[in-house]
Design an enzyme around this catalytic site. Sequence first.
Site, PDB file in Angstrom:
ATOM      1  N   HIS A  56       0.850  -1.187   0.000  1.00 14.01           N
ATOM      2  CA  HIS A  56       0.000   0.000   0.000  1.00 14.01           C
ATOM      3  C   HIS A  56       0.886   1.238   0.000  1.00 14.01           C
ATOM      4  O   HIS A  56       2.052   1.181   0.406  1.00 14.01           O
ATOM      5  CB  HIS A  56      -0.895   0.021   1.240  1.00 14.01           C
ATOM      6  CG  HIS A  56      -1.982  -1.007   1.218  1.00 14.01           C
ATOM      7  ND1 HIS A  56      -3.055  -0.947   2.066  1.00 14.01           N
ATOM      8  CD2 HIS A  56      -2.158  -2.119   0.458  1.00 14.01           C
ATOM      9  CE1 HIS A  56      -3.856  -1.980   1.830  1.00 14.01           C
ATOM     10  NE2 HIS A  56      -3.324  -2.703   0.861  1.00 14.01           N
ATOM     11  N   GLU A  58       1.038   3.835   1.900  1.00 20.42           N
ATOM     12  CA  GLU A  58       1.592   4.181   3.206  1.00 20.42           C
ATOM     13  C   GLU A  58       2.770   3.275   3.570  1.00 20.42           C
ATOM     14  O   GLU A  58       3.785   3.756   4.084  1.00 20.42           O
ATOM     15  CB  GLU A  58       0.523   4.051   4.310  1.00 20.42           C
ATOM     16  CG  GLU A  58      -0.682   4.936   4.103  1.00 20.42           C
ATOM     17  CD  GLU A  58      -1.835   4.242   3.389  1.00 20.42           C
ATOM     18  OE1 GLU A  58      -2.996   4.521   3.750  1.00 20.42           O
ATOM     19  OE2 GLU A  58      -1.581   3.440   2.467  1.00 20.42           O
ATOM     20  N   CYS A  86      -6.095   2.021   5.956  1.00 20.26           N
ATOM     21  CA  CYS A  86      -6.752   0.775   6.357  1.00 20.26           C
ATOM     22  C   CYS A  86      -6.148   0.318   7.690  1.00 20.26           C
ATOM     23  O   CYS A  86      -5.204   0.933   8.206  1.00 20.26           O
ATOM     24  CB  CYS A  86      -6.562  -0.292   5.283  1.00 20.26           C
ATOM     25  SG  CYS A  86      -4.860  -0.902   5.147  1.00 20.26           S
ATOM     26  N   CYS A  89      -2.319  -0.414   7.482  1.00 20.84           N
ATOM     27  CA  CYS A  89      -1.506   0.806   7.396  1.00 20.84           C
ATOM     28  C   CYS A  89      -1.559   1.602   8.695  1.00 20.84           C
ATOM     29  O   CYS A  89      -0.545   2.160   9.127  1.00 20.84           O
ATOM     30  CB  CYS A  89      -1.940   1.639   6.205  1.00 20.84           C
ATOM     31  SG  CYS A  89      -1.583   0.819   4.627  1.00 20.84           S
TER      32      CYS A  89
END
Length: 152
Positions: A56, A58, A86, A89
């Site tokens: 992801h 992040e 999410c 993260c």
Amino acid sequence: MTASWPLPEPMALALEQARQAAAAGEVPIGAVIVKQGRVIATGRNAPRGRHDPTSHAEIEAIRAAALALGNERLDGCELWVTLEPCAMCAGAIVHARISRLYYAAADPKGGAVEHGARIFDHPQCLHRPEVYSGMGEAQAADMLRRFFQERR
């Protein structure tokens, strides 16, 4: 109504990372990490391209910042991201000790900061960053909406 003032530079850079993710066929989410006013890392979604579900935006930015600083703790750093993080993260943000989180668009379906799991609100959460949301929200939400409409 969209704000008429310019976005802070880190959010503009995060939106550019999101555009690059979309161009690569990834969900358009971008992230930037800043320390003492200087960009030290960027990241964008890449789970499909990297065949890695943890890739992801992040996570990519946190990994790059930790390497750049030579430290797994990102004390004093700000994370700017185009979508509410999410649960995975948000957990990484806690472990990295990010001081401030800025995110553009809320994510009622998958977010875990103001929605869903609300990771930072749990008593077991050992670190809580300051959280700010909404800057660049219209641009980020529009980019996500267009990305998914094109795939339907």
